[in-house]
Design an enzyme around this catalytic site. Structure first.
Site, PDB file in Angstrom:
ATOM      1  N   HIS A  81       0.907  -1.114  -0.102  1.00  0.00           N
ATOM      2  CA  HIS A  81       0.058   0.185  -0.105  1.00  0.00           C
ATOM      3  C   HIS A  81       0.656   1.251  -0.063  1.00  0.00           C
ATOM      4  O   HIS A  81       2.143   1.394   0.652  1.00  0.00           O
ATOM      5  CB  HIS A  81      -0.642   0.005   1.393  1.00  0.00           C
ATOM      6  CG  HIS A  81      -1.908   0.870   1.355  1.00  0.00           C
ATOM      7  ND1 HIS A  81      -3.103   0.825   0.687  1.00  0.00           N
ATOM      8  CD2 HIS A  81      -1.703   2.337   1.793  1.00  0.00           C
ATOM      9  CE1 HIS A  81      -3.889   1.987   0.740  1.00  0.00           C
ATOM     10  NE2 HIS A  81      -2.946   2.736   1.296  1.00  0.00           N
ATOM     11  N   ASP A 160     -14.675   2.429   7.167  1.00  0.00           N
ATOM     12  CA  ASP A 160     -13.595   3.043   6.610  1.00  0.00           C
ATOM     13  C   ASP A 160     -14.320   4.104   5.503  1.00  0.00           C
ATOM     14  O   ASP A 160     -13.731   5.202   5.243  1.00  0.00           O
ATOM     15  CB  ASP A 160     -12.387   2.601   5.884  1.00  0.00           C
ATOM     16  CG  ASP A 160     -11.470   3.402   5.462  1.00  0.00           C
ATOM     17  OD1 ASP A 160     -10.844   4.193   6.483  1.00  0.00           O
ATOM     18  OD2 ASP A 160     -10.988   3.359   4.352  1.00  0.00           O
ATOM     19  N   ARG A 167     -13.851  12.563   7.396  1.00  0.00           N
ATOM     20  CA  ARG A 167     -12.575  13.085   7.516  1.00  0.00           C
ATOM     21  C   ARG A 167     -12.133  14.024   6.196  1.00  0.00           C
ATOM     22  O   ARG A 167     -11.447  14.869   6.400  1.00  0.00           O
ATOM     23  CB  ARG A 167     -11.464  12.104   7.587  1.00  0.00           C
ATOM     24  CG  ARG A 167     -11.572  10.996   9.046  1.00  0.00           C
ATOM     25  CD  ARG A 167     -10.597   9.935   8.883  1.00  0.00           C
ATOM     26  NE  ARG A 167      -9.103  10.153   8.669  1.00  0.00           N
ATOM     27  CZ  ARG A 167      -8.675   9.418   8.132  1.00  0.00           C
ATOM     28  NH1 ARG A 167      -8.960   7.945   7.646  1.00  0.00           N
ATOM     29  NH2 ARG A 167      -7.135   9.673   8.037  1.00  0.00           N
ATOM     30  N   SER A 182      -7.146   3.264   9.307  1.00  0.00           N
ATOM     31  CA  SER A 182      -7.771   3.097   8.006  1.00  0.00           C
ATOM     32  C   SER A 182      -7.057   2.113   7.026  1.00  0.00           C
ATOM     33  O   SER A 182      -7.727   1.136   6.558  1.00  0.00           O
ATOM     34  CB  SER A 182      -8.005   4.402   7.338  1.00  0.00           C
ATOM     35  OG  SER A 182      -8.145   4.506   6.169  1.00  0.00           O
ATOM     36  N   LYS A 186      -7.860  -2.385   6.336  1.00  0.00           N
ATOM     37  CA  LYS A 186      -8.223  -2.611   5.060  1.00  0.00           C
ATOM     38  C   LYS A 186      -7.233  -3.865   4.348  1.00  0.00           C
ATOM     39  O   LYS A 186      -7.530  -4.934   3.770  1.00  0.00           O
ATOM     40  CB  LYS A 186      -8.236  -1.601   4.046  1.00  0.00           C
ATOM     41  CG  LYS A 186      -9.340  -0.623   4.129  1.00  0.00           C
ATOM     42  CD  LYS A 186      -9.230   0.602   3.346  1.00  0.00           C
ATOM     43  CE  LYS A 186      -8.616   1.569   3.448  1.00  0.00           C
ATOM     44  NZ  LYS A 186      -8.658   2.968   2.896  1.00  0.00           N
TER      45      LYS A 186
HETATM   46  N1  URA Z   1      -5.354   6.163   2.617  1.00  0.00           N
HETATM   47  C1  URA Z   1      -6.180   5.383   3.385  1.00  0.00           C
HETATM   48  O1  URA Z   1      -6.911   4.284   2.923  1.00  0.00           O
HETATM   49  N2  URA Z   1      -6.629   5.926   4.608  1.00  0.00           N
HETATM   50  C2  URA Z   1      -6.202   7.041   5.011  1.00  0.00           C
HETATM   51  O2  URA Z   1      -6.565   7.472   6.430  1.00  0.00           O
HETATM   52  C3  URA Z   1      -5.319   7.735   4.462  1.00  0.00           C
HETATM   53  C4  URA Z   1      -4.802   7.367   3.269  1.00  0.00           C
END
Ligand code: URA
Length: 408
Positions: A81, A160, A167, A182, A186
């Site tokens: 990621h 999320d 957010r 977050s 995932k």
């Molecule tokens: N990417 C995400 O998936 N979540 C975040 O909070 C920031 C970047």
């Protein structure tokens, strides 16, 4: 209870699992209003969270949806990621490299946030490419070619989606504990055995200073330890756009050039080799140096490029139909000198204005537009030299060269 919890966090105190569960699930169910959640998010943003609170919040996020199980697929499944940046096409380059080395990658990618393009948007510039694979299709494809790049399913961490949307409009995106829970929720729900996180730091990134990047790195590794998953992190620069292109289709073409070994030495290629080596090392349980030799070999012998073609074909994309806009405009240097800076954020805004990302949910992305740099930071240029080519379709937006380039 609602006000007590907001007040407790406002005073900088630690919330229990029960309190966080009540509040966040209450928000997901519609029992807690946006303005109350916004107040709690802001209090978290200002006062932070303990590690225990972050572990609790990550669990609450994971439990809000499906947890994928890919244990039927042999081998160590790795995922990566990036916290996002301008011109970030690393996934397109490194997933085929890792699979060509014999590693197993299940990559669930997202769409763009703000000015930063998402991997899924870039892949959709390849006509036909399917980004909504089912669990069974993922398993079948990974069995047959070792890799997949697909979108996140709607049932993966639904919490999320709603919290992130809030957010985004309450200036609470940059909170380190909220970013950590977050992203890690995932990744863990996505079923990978090991996870590599590329933390971008700079003016074109969510995290703008090294201190915060180090905090995020530590926290993500701690969450990994809590879930018994190896997490490695790389902290990389995002003050300058990544690589030679920013856009959608144009970034796919750059990724192909790298996979064919045509682009050999620029900081972006070095980053891709580093990240791919980490993933191969994790997936095949070999040292980083051994992994790096394998990575360089599959680029040189074109196995990585062939794997990319297999990936696109398996997901029904037709790479020959990828089109870049024919209208071009050349940005020429107004100065003699050495380029000391290419401002990532302002390049992101320019490409956004060309139509490469959505301003509103219903907007259509223009996959053919973007920018290609001919000169990079550290290059000496003369007045009149072409610095970059803009690919545009509709109206060319106003371009302020001094906002993008700095010379010394
Ligand atoms: N990417 C995400 O998936 N979540 C975040 O909070 C920031 C970047």
């Amino acid at each position: 209870m609602i006000l007590d919890i907001i007040n407790k966090k406002r005073l900088g105190k630690e919330l229990t699992y029960k309190e966080l569960d009540f509040f966040f699930n209450g928000f997901l169910n519609g029992d807690i209003a946006d303005y109350q959640m916004s107040a709690l998010l802001m209090a978290i943003c200002i006062n932070g969270m303990s590690d225990e609170e972050v572990f609790a919040l990550t669990k609450i996020f994971i439990d809000s949806g499906d947890v994928l199980d890919f244990s039927d697929i042999p081998g160590i499944k790795v995922d990566k990621h990036s916290t996002g940046g301008i011109g970030d096409k690393t996934t397109l380059v490194i997933v085929p490299i890792v699979a060509a080395c014999g590693g197993t990658v299940i990559k669930m990618s997202g769409r763009g946030l703000g000015y930063t393009g998402g991997t899924i948007d870039k892949l959709e510039s390849i006509p036909g490419y399917k980004i909504n694979l089912t669990d069974n299709q993922i398993i079948k494809q990974v069995h047959s070619i070792g890799c997949v790049i697909t979108g996140q399913t709607a049932d993966l961490v639904p919490m999320d989606k709603v919290v992130y949307a809030l957010r985004d409009v309450t200036s609470t995106v940059s909170s380190i504990p909220l970013i950590a829970s977050s992203i890690m929720s995932k990744k863990i729900a996505g079923g990978a055995d090991k996870i590599l996180i590329d933390i971008k730091v700079g003016n074109g990134a969510l995290v703008t200073n090294r201190d915060d990047a180090n905090k995020l790195s530590r926290l993500m590794k701690e969450i990994g330890r809590f879930y018994n998953k190896e997490v490695r992190t790389v902290i990389s620069d995002m003050n300058t756009p990544l690589g030679l292109t920013v856009g959608n289709g144009i970034e796919v073409l750059e990724a192909i050039d790298i996979l064919k070994g045509k682009e050999k030495s620029n900081p972006f290629v070095d980053l891709c080799i580093e990240l791919a080596s980490d993933m191969v090392s994790m997936s095949l349980d070999v040292s980083f140096d051994e992994a790096k030799d394998m990575v360089i070999e599959v680029i040189e012998n074109k196995k990585a490029y062939k794997k990319f073609l297999e990936l696109v074909e398996n997901q029904k994309g037709d790479i020959n139909k990828l089109k870049i806009s024919e209208k071009t405009y050349k940005i020429k240097s107004l100065n003699n000198g050495c380029i000391s800076k290419i401002n990532a954020l302002n390049v992101g805004k320019l490409v956004f204005n060309l139509g490469a990302a959505k301003a509103h949910v219903d907007d259509k992305i223009d996959y053919g537009v973007g920018i290609k740099f001919h000169k990079l930071v550290g290059d000496n240029v003369k007045k009149g030299d072409v610095l970059a080519t803009i690919y545009y379709n509709k109206k060319l937006p106003e371009i302020n060269i001094e906002n993008i380039y700095k010379f010394e």
